[in-house]
Scaffold this motif. Structure first.
Motif, PDB file in Angstrom:
ATOM      1  N   ARG A 195       0.853  -1.189   0.000  1.00  0.00           N
ATOM      2  CA  ARG A 195       0.000   0.000   0.000  1.00  0.00           C
ATOM      3  C   ARG A 195       0.887   1.236   0.000  1.00  0.00           C
ATOM      4  O   ARG A 195       1.830   1.328   0.787  1.00  0.00           O
ATOM      5  CB  ARG A 195      -0.897  -0.002   1.245  1.00  0.00           C
ATOM      6  N   ASP A 255      -6.095  -1.037  -6.354  1.00  0.00           N
ATOM      7  CA  ASP A 255      -6.183  -0.087  -7.457  1.00  0.00           C
ATOM      8  C   ASP A 255      -7.332   0.905  -7.264  1.00  0.00           C
ATOM      9  O   ASP A 255      -8.039   1.245  -8.206  1.00  0.00           O
ATOM     10  CB  ASP A 255      -6.313  -0.852  -8.784  1.00  0.00           C
ATOM     11  N   THR A 256      -7.508   1.381  -6.013  1.00  0.00           N
ATOM     12  CA  THR A 256      -8.559   2.319  -5.662  1.00  0.00           C
ATOM     13  C   THR A 256      -7.982   3.348  -4.695  1.00  0.00           C
ATOM     14  O   THR A 256      -7.336   2.967  -3.716  1.00  0.00           O
ATOM     15  CB  THR A 256      -9.733   1.574  -4.968  1.00  0.00           C
ATOM     16  N   VAL A 257      -8.202   4.629  -4.947  1.00  0.00           N
ATOM     17  CA  VAL A 257      -7.784   5.661  -3.998  1.00  0.00           C
ATOM     18  C   VAL A 257      -8.770   5.637  -2.846  1.00  0.00           C
ATOM     19  O   VAL A 257      -9.980   5.743  -3.042  1.00  0.00           O
ATOM     20  CB  VAL A 257      -7.740   7.054  -4.652  1.00  0.00           C
ATOM     21  N   VAL A 260      -3.433   3.795  -1.528  1.00  0.00           N
ATOM     22  CA  VAL A 260      -3.798   2.959  -2.668  1.00  0.00           C
ATOM     23  C   VAL A 260      -3.123   1.607  -2.470  1.00  0.00           C
ATOM     24  O   VAL A 260      -1.902   1.529  -2.323  1.00  0.00           O
ATOM     25  CB  VAL A 260      -3.345   3.560  -4.018  1.00  0.00           C
ATOM     26  N   ASN A 319      -1.877  -1.648  -4.048  1.00  0.00           N
ATOM     27  CA  ASN A 319      -1.451  -2.104  -5.374  1.00  0.00           C
ATOM     28  C   ASN A 319      -1.953  -1.192  -6.489  1.00  0.00           C
ATOM     29  O   ASN A 319      -2.824  -1.571  -7.288  1.00  0.00           O
ATOM     30  CB  ASN A 319      -1.920  -3.541  -5.623  1.00  0.00           C
ATOM     31  N   PRO A 320      -1.391   0.026  -6.581  1.00  0.00           N
ATOM     32  CA  PRO A 320      -1.815   0.924  -7.654  1.00  0.00           C
ATOM     33  C   PRO A 320      -1.663   0.242  -9.012  1.00  0.00           C
ATOM     34  O   PRO A 320      -0.658  -0.416  -9.267  1.00  0.00           O
ATOM     35  CB  PRO A 320      -0.864   2.108  -7.545  1.00  0.00           C
ATOM     36  N   THR A 340      -5.489   3.707 -11.177  1.00  0.00           N
ATOM     37  CA  THR A 340      -5.011   4.728 -10.241  1.00  0.00           C
ATOM     38  C   THR A 340      -3.589   5.204 -10.495  1.00  0.00           C
ATOM     39  O   THR A 340      -3.088   6.038  -9.741  1.00  0.00           O
ATOM     40  CB  THR A 340      -5.092   4.202  -8.794  1.00  0.00           C
ATOM     41  N   GLU A 341      -2.944   4.719 -11.544  1.00  0.00           N
ATOM     42  CA  GLU A 341      -1.550   5.113 -11.765  1.00  0.00           C
ATOM     43  C   GLU A 341      -1.402   6.623 -11.910  1.00  0.00           C
ATOM     44  O   GLU A 341      -0.560   7.238 -11.248  1.00  0.00           O
ATOM     45  CB  GLU A 341      -0.962   4.415 -12.983  1.00  0.00           C
ATOM     46  N   THR A 355      -2.183   8.308  -8.569  1.00  0.00           N
ATOM     47  CA  THR A 355      -1.115   8.068  -7.591  1.00  0.00           C
ATOM     48  C   THR A 355       0.075   8.976  -7.872  1.00  0.00           C
ATOM     49  O   THR A 355       0.627   9.588  -6.949  1.00  0.00           O
ATOM     50  CB  THR A 355      -0.702   6.585  -7.596  1.00  0.00           C
TER      51      THR A 355
END
Length: 156
Positions: free
Chosen positions: A75, A105-107, A121, A123-124, A128-129, A132
């Protein structure tokens, strides 16, 4: 995004001190494998300042809601400010979070430090890249601004 990509991104920003605790360096064993990012242009770990972002690879006492004990799970935690927090969560930091803190993959509001405006986050990934990256840049900017106010009394 991988941990190495995040470390390269944040570590490449001006004035960032990246700390990666490991066996034999005197750091607590619990922190081994995690990464802490400080704004410290002098290269010295600030004694009175928290990191502006971290990467954690395991559950900590009282912080297991993200289920970081799953294989290949980490995280990234980001202190990007109240405005970013509200924009991404839809509520003020002191209001209860409604998003699953283990959703990848969620903010999300940080499961422990969300009440003070931290985002996270797990596992961006593709969704979400970009967010992030933007949030990490924002957190760096805020940390740099705080540092400048503390060290230069004439700074705005």
């Amino acid at each position: 995004m991988t941990m190495d990509e995040i470390i390269a991104l944040v570590g490449g920003l001006d004035g960032v001190l990246t700390i990666r605790p490991a066996p034999g360096d005197g750091s607590p064993e619990l922190t081994w494998g995690d990464t802490f990012f400080y704004y410290a242009p002098d290269g010295v770990t600030p004694a009175t300042t928290q990191p502006f972002a971290t990467i954690v690879t395991k559950n900590y006492p009282g912080d297991d809601a993200s289920r970081l004990d799953r294989p290949d799970t980490f995280r990234v935690n980001i202190s990007a400010g109240k405005e970013a927090f509200i924009r991404w969560t839809g509520h003020a930091p002191r209001e209860p979070a409604t998003t699953d803190p283990s959703a990848p993959d969620t903010v999300i509001a940080h499961p422990v430090y969300g009440t003070v405006g931290w985002l996270a986050v797990v596992n961006p990934g593709p969704r979400t890249e970009t967010a992030t990256r933007e949030l990490l840049h924002q957190a760096h900017h805020l940390a740099r601004t705080r540092h400048q106010r503390r060290t230069d009394p004439t700074a705005p």
